[in-house]
Scaffold this active site. Structure first.
Site, PDB file in Angstrom:
ATOM      1  N   GLU A 112       0.855  -1.144  -0.173  1.00 49.62           N
ATOM      2  CA  GLU A 112      -0.092   0.140  -0.064  1.00 49.62           C
ATOM      3  C   GLU A 112       0.900   1.199  -0.050  1.00 49.62           C
ATOM      4  O   GLU A 112       0.512   2.277  -0.877  1.00 49.62           O
ATOM      5  CB  GLU A 112      -0.772  -0.079   1.244  1.00 49.62           C
ATOM      6  CG  GLU A 112      -1.809   1.264   1.360  1.00 49.62           C
ATOM      7  CD  GLU A 112      -2.366   1.319   2.722  1.00 49.62           C
ATOM      8  OE1 GLU A 112      -3.537   1.900   2.809  1.00 49.62           O
ATOM      9  OE2 GLU A 112      -2.088   0.611   3.567  1.00 49.62           O
ATOM     10  N   ALA A 172       6.037  -7.312 -13.370  1.00 49.15           N
ATOM     11  CA  ALA A 172       7.211  -7.260 -12.372  1.00 49.15           C
ATOM     12  C   ALA A 172       7.036  -7.662 -11.396  1.00 49.15           C
ATOM     13  O   ALA A 172       8.261  -7.516 -10.508  1.00 49.15           O
ATOM     14  CB  ALA A 172       7.706  -5.838 -12.604  1.00 49.15           C
ATOM     15  N   LYS A 208      19.236 -15.259 -12.878  1.00 51.42           N
ATOM     16  CA  LYS A 208      19.233 -16.489 -12.048  1.00 51.42           C
ATOM     17  C   LYS A 208      18.437 -17.435 -12.461  1.00 51.42           C
ATOM     18  O   LYS A 208      18.611 -18.597 -11.917  1.00 51.42           O
ATOM     19  CB  LYS A 208      18.896 -15.908 -10.708  1.00 51.42           C
ATOM     20  CG  LYS A 208      19.729 -14.908 -10.241  1.00 51.42           C
ATOM     21  CD  LYS A 208      19.308 -14.174  -8.822  1.00 51.42           C
ATOM     22  CE  LYS A 208      20.506 -13.411  -8.238  1.00 51.42           C
ATOM     23  NZ  LYS A 208      20.622 -12.446  -9.136  1.00 51.42           N
ATOM     24  N   LYS A 247      11.625 -18.469 -11.422  1.00 50.01           N
ATOM     25  CA  LYS A 247      11.656 -17.459 -12.503  1.00 50.01           C
ATOM     26  C   LYS A 247      11.565 -18.151 -13.823  1.00 50.01           C
ATOM     27  O   LYS A 247      11.174 -17.872 -14.797  1.00 50.01           O
ATOM     28  CB  LYS A 247      12.721 -16.541 -12.225  1.00 50.01           C
ATOM     29  CG  LYS A 247      12.377 -15.397 -11.205  1.00 50.01           C
ATOM     30  CD  LYS A 247      11.066 -14.766 -11.284  1.00 50.01           C
ATOM     31  CE  LYS A 247      11.189 -13.735 -12.335  1.00 50.01           C
ATOM     32  NZ  LYS A 247      10.038 -12.856 -12.137  1.00 50.01           N
ATOM     33  N   ASN A 275      21.675  -8.026 -11.921  1.00 52.14           N
ATOM     34  CA  ASN A 275      21.534  -6.894 -10.981  1.00 52.14           C
ATOM     35  C   ASN A 275      21.358  -5.523 -11.330  1.00 52.14           C
ATOM     36  O   ASN A 275      22.016  -5.106 -12.364  1.00 52.14           O
ATOM     37  CB  ASN A 275      22.553  -7.196  -9.756  1.00 52.14           C
ATOM     38  CG  ASN A 275      22.731  -8.762  -9.346  1.00 52.14           C
ATOM     39  OD1 ASN A 275      22.249  -8.997  -8.264  1.00 52.14           O
ATOM     40  ND2 ASN A 275      23.641  -9.263  -9.933  1.00 52.14           N
ATOM     41  N   LEU A 315      21.552  -1.382 -10.395  1.00 54.88           N
ATOM     42  CA  LEU A 315      22.149  -0.547  -9.253  1.00 54.88           C
ATOM     43  C   LEU A 315      21.151  -0.008  -8.415  1.00 54.88           C
ATOM     44  O   LEU A 315      20.207   0.758  -8.900  1.00 54.88           O
ATOM     45  CB  LEU A 315      22.982   0.348 -10.059  1.00 54.88           C
ATOM     46  CG  LEU A 315      24.441  -0.062 -10.738  1.00 54.88           C
ATOM     47  CD1 LEU A 315      24.912   1.210 -11.453  1.00 54.88           C
ATOM     48  CD2 LEU A 315      25.277  -0.555  -9.681  1.00 54.88           C
ATOM     49  N   VAL A 363      23.184  -5.469  -3.049  1.00 58.25           N
ATOM     50  CA  VAL A 363      24.302  -5.316  -2.268  1.00 58.25           C
ATOM     51  C   VAL A 363      24.759  -4.002  -2.176  1.00 58.25           C
ATOM     52  O   VAL A 363      25.277  -3.485  -1.245  1.00 58.25           O
ATOM     53  CB  VAL A 363      25.256  -6.113  -3.194  1.00 58.25           C
ATOM     54  CG1 VAL A 363      25.846  -5.501  -4.296  1.00 58.25           C
ATOM     55  CG2 VAL A 363      26.542  -6.240  -2.000  1.00 58.25           C
ATOM     56  N   ARG A 397      25.883 -17.312   0.706  1.00 55.14           N
ATOM     57  CA  ARG A 397      24.528 -17.674   1.594  1.00 55.14           C
ATOM     58  C   ARG A 397      23.958 -18.825   0.625  1.00 55.14           C
ATOM     59  O   ARG A 397      24.281 -19.235  -0.502  1.00 55.14           O
ATOM     60  CB  ARG A 397      23.759 -16.347   1.339  1.00 55.14           C
ATOM     61  CG  ARG A 397      24.464 -15.329   1.966  1.00 55.14           C
ATOM     62  CD  ARG A 397      23.710 -13.872   1.717  1.00 55.14           C
ATOM     63  NE  ARG A 397      23.729 -13.522   0.437  1.00 55.14           N
ATOM     64  CZ  ARG A 397      23.114 -12.279  -0.052  1.00 55.14           C
ATOM     65  NH1 ARG A 397      22.545 -11.672   0.869  1.00 55.14           N
ATOM     66  NH2 ARG A 397      23.236 -12.215  -1.328  1.00 55.14           N
ATOM     67  N   GLU A 437      23.365 -19.201  -3.332  1.00 55.32           N
ATOM     68  CA  GLU A 437      23.865 -17.908  -3.887  1.00 55.32           C
ATOM     69  C   GLU A 437      25.447 -18.625  -4.952  1.00 55.32           C
ATOM     70  O   GLU A 437      25.949 -19.560  -4.424  1.00 55.32           O
ATOM     71  CB  GLU A 437      24.851 -17.237  -2.876  1.00 55.32           C
ATOM     72  CG  GLU A 437      25.309 -15.925  -3.707  1.00 55.32           C
ATOM     73  CD  GLU A 437      25.737 -14.875  -2.579  1.00 55.32           C
ATOM     74  OE1 GLU A 437      25.466 -13.742  -2.821  1.00 55.32           O
ATOM     75  OE2 GLU A 437      26.366 -15.308  -1.442  1.00 55.32           O
TER      76      GLU A 437
END
Length: 632
Positions: free
Chosen positions: A320, A367, A414, A426, A452, A454, A460, A544, A547
């Site tokens: 919201e 998205a 990924k 995905k 990734n 920015l 990160v 992790r 990863e």
């Protein structure tokens, strides 16, 4: 009152300049006679000199006023002012010749008529230049002790313009240039020496005791800008850069409006040029819908779409507050765009069906997704499947039933040979879209993968910034871990470009450039903050859950084919077998949540390329639920 006083002072300055120019007429006329006669004019010439001056002065006064000599400001006297003086002097040459011709005996020598305009230009131009130099010395050189010394990188046109602008700066004192052009090295530009090539940056900053440099190279390639930015960071200096050539040409900025070198300069990402006709045809005066509209990618997609003037922009978001913030921003910057903010879950088929029927979008950008790898790897695996796979199916099916012409899935790198649950879900979402495309219907499905971005939520870079602000340490999972990076606007623009060129069923792969070592990224961010690794340590914490050490994009020629856009390729993905989707739906609609082990086991059946990584022990538990839907 201040305006009246300023106008009064300006008027008297103009009068003073005018009187100076008339004095220059007298001195030039006398000087011309003096040079002709070795400064000993015959006695019988004195009445002639006085009489001709009485005629010449009023004529020159009229010429000066009509030539616009008093529109400029002496302090900023430059080539346009000199041009006006030359124009006035040309007319003066004619006047001098005319006066010489009409003068009574003894006549005025021809050399006087030639020398007069030359001397007049020297006196008028020299007076203005002398005043400017004196004024600059008075105003700025007295402040030189308090100004910061700086080196300019790039001895080109931008560098020269920057020197002129900074000469009047109260903050900077230019010491010289560095430039890779051998023809410029060891020479001077505007009184500043070009010391050597850019590779000697470390030496010259130490030798000159300089802590600041400015990159004056707005037109160089991104590779060169990246190399120079890295040199600055490694030299331990605070680096700034001038606006881009595009910004200067559009007059959005001035050459002296420097900004600090940022992470995008170091990563060397070049701006994307959208194929405007295709994208505009897709979006302009159309109804466009974005799911996950409040997320990092979703919100930037909305901004880019709003610039194309859609008839209506439907914002579908589960969070919201994120939805509220986005509506406030878009209303402020794009008041002409009709916004439809809708709160909802992508797994709510009834609500989505009503939304599609009510607003009939021409294109849907999906998205919405859970994207955080470690969070989705343990305890939340079934929620990742439900949100990323079943949610995609629900939105896609609603679009298909409403005959939406185009559906675009925002995917991830990924999904390529996934080693984690998030990547596998995905890839499974991509396969759902492939199956729906193969089943026929009016809706064409396209998928766009990238790495990734920015500054995206949960990435990160914001984490590193927060750790640096706290004084460290900066935590990196592995010394060799690498990732691809691109800016949020760039990735969103490429999604729109892919959507415009897609015909249905394609998986678009974005050119992510060169991979970046995360450890090097951490070091660069520490140096950009003005700190050193002796102040802020880098700590390696281990990979992790789920990863990868290296990301894959399948962007080579063997696995992809090119498009007309240099930054977009199409992946050669395997086809989905007939009847596959029905079996998947039976699994997705299971009456009870599945355990993490069951999810990982079943994902290997649905996505054969999925190879789960080893599961490290977790010290803490964070659970994702339907209340707060993460976005990509």
């Amino acid at each position: 009152m201040d305006r009246i006083e300023s106008a009064f002072q300006g008027k008297w300055r103009s009068v003073a300049v005018f009187l100076f120019d008339l004095l220059a007429v007298v001195l030039a006329w006398l000087g011309a006679f003096g040079l002709w006669s070795d400064f000993s004019p015959p006695v019988d010439y004195w009445p002639l000199i006085g009489g001709t001056l009485a005629v010449l002065i009023p004529l020159q006064a009229v010429v000066f006023r009509l030539s616009g000599l008093y529109l400029g400001i002496w302090f900023f006297s430059s080539l346009p002012d000199l041009r006006r003086i030359l124009q006035a002097a040309s007319i003066s040459a004619v006047l001098g010749a005319l006066v010489a011709f009409l003068a009574p005996a003894p006549g005025i020598p021809r050399s006087v008529a030639i020398l007069y305009p030359i001397l007049l230009v020297l006196l008028m131009g020299g007076g203005r230049a002398t005043y400017r130099m004196w004024k600059e010395h008075l105003l700025y050189n007295t402040l030189s002790s308090g100004r910061k010394p700086v080196l300019i990188l790039g001895a080109g046109r931008s560098g020269a313009g920057l020197v002129q602008e900074l000469a009047r700066s109260h903050e900077w004192r230019v010491l010289g240039f560095l430039d890779d052009d051998p023809a410029k090295q060891r020479r001077e530009l505007l009184g500043q020496r070009v010391f050597g090539p850019l590779s000697e940056l470390g030496y010259w900053t130490k030798a000159l005791k300089v802590n600041h440099v400015i990159l004056a190279m707005p037109s160089v390639s991104d590779e060169v800008r990246q190399r120079v930015s890295s040199l600055c960071v490694r030299a331990g200096v605070t680096a700034y850069t001038v606006p881009s050539t595009e910004q200067l040409l559009l007059k959005r900025d001035r050459v002296d409006h420097v900004r600090p070198v940022d992470l995008e300069d170091l990563l060397g990402r070049s701006p994307v040029r959208i194929d405007t006709p295709e994208v505009r045809e897709l979006l302009c005066e159309r109804v466009v819908m974005v799911t996950g509209a409040g997320g990092s990618i979703g919100s930037e997609l909305c901004r880019q779409i709003a610039r194309q003037q859609p008839a209506q922009l439907v914002l579908f978001e589960n969070n919201e507050f994120a939805l509220y913030e986005l509506v406030e921003e878009l209303t402020e910057h794009f008041p002409e765009v009709a916004l439809v903010p809708l709160a909802g879950d992508v797994k709510d088929g009834l609500w989505l069906g009503e939304v599609m029927r009510r607003h009939t979008p021409s294109v849907v950008f999906h998205a919405a997704a859970y994207k955080h790898v470690p969070l989705m790897e343990e305890h939340n695996t079934w929620q990742a499947v439900r949100n990323n796979v079943y949610g995609t199916y629900v939105v896609a099916l609603a679009a298909q039933r409403a005959n939406v012409p185009k559906f675009v899935l925002v995917s991830t790198d990924k999904a390529v040979n996934p080693t984690n649950v998030m990547g596998a879900t995905k890839r499974l979402a991509e396969m759902v879209c492939q199956a729906l495309e193969g089943g026929g219907g009016a809706t064409h499905f396209e998928m766009v993968r990238f790495g990734n971005v920015l500054g995206s939520t949960g990435s990160v870079i914001p984490k590193f910034r927060a750790q640096i602000a706290r004084g460290g340490p900066v935590t990196v999972t592995h010394p060799e871990i690498t990732r691809y990076f691109m800016s949020i606007p760039e990735s969103s623009q490429l999604v729109l470009e892919a959507a415009a060129m897609g015909k249905g069923g394609e998986i678009f792969v974005l050119d992510m450039g060169e991979p970046v070592r995360i450890a090097d990224l951490a070091r660069d961010m520490i140096r950009l903050s003005g700190r050193g690794e002796d102040e802020i340590k880098i700590v390696y914490t281990g990979l992790r859950p789920g990863e990868k050490l290296y990301e894959e994009l399948l962007s080579d020629d063997e696995h992809t084919r090119p498009t007309h856009h240099p930054k977009l390729r199409i992946a050669k993905a395997r086809m989905v077998p007939a009847g596959w989707l029905d079996d998947l739906l039976e699994w997705l609609k299971a009456p009870a949540p599945k355990s993490d082990a069951e999810v990982r086991r079943d994902l290997r059946r649905w996505v054969p390329e999925y190879q789960p990584s080893a599961r490290p022990d977790l010290k803490s538990v964070a659970i994702a639920g339907p209340v707060d839907s993460a976005r990509l």
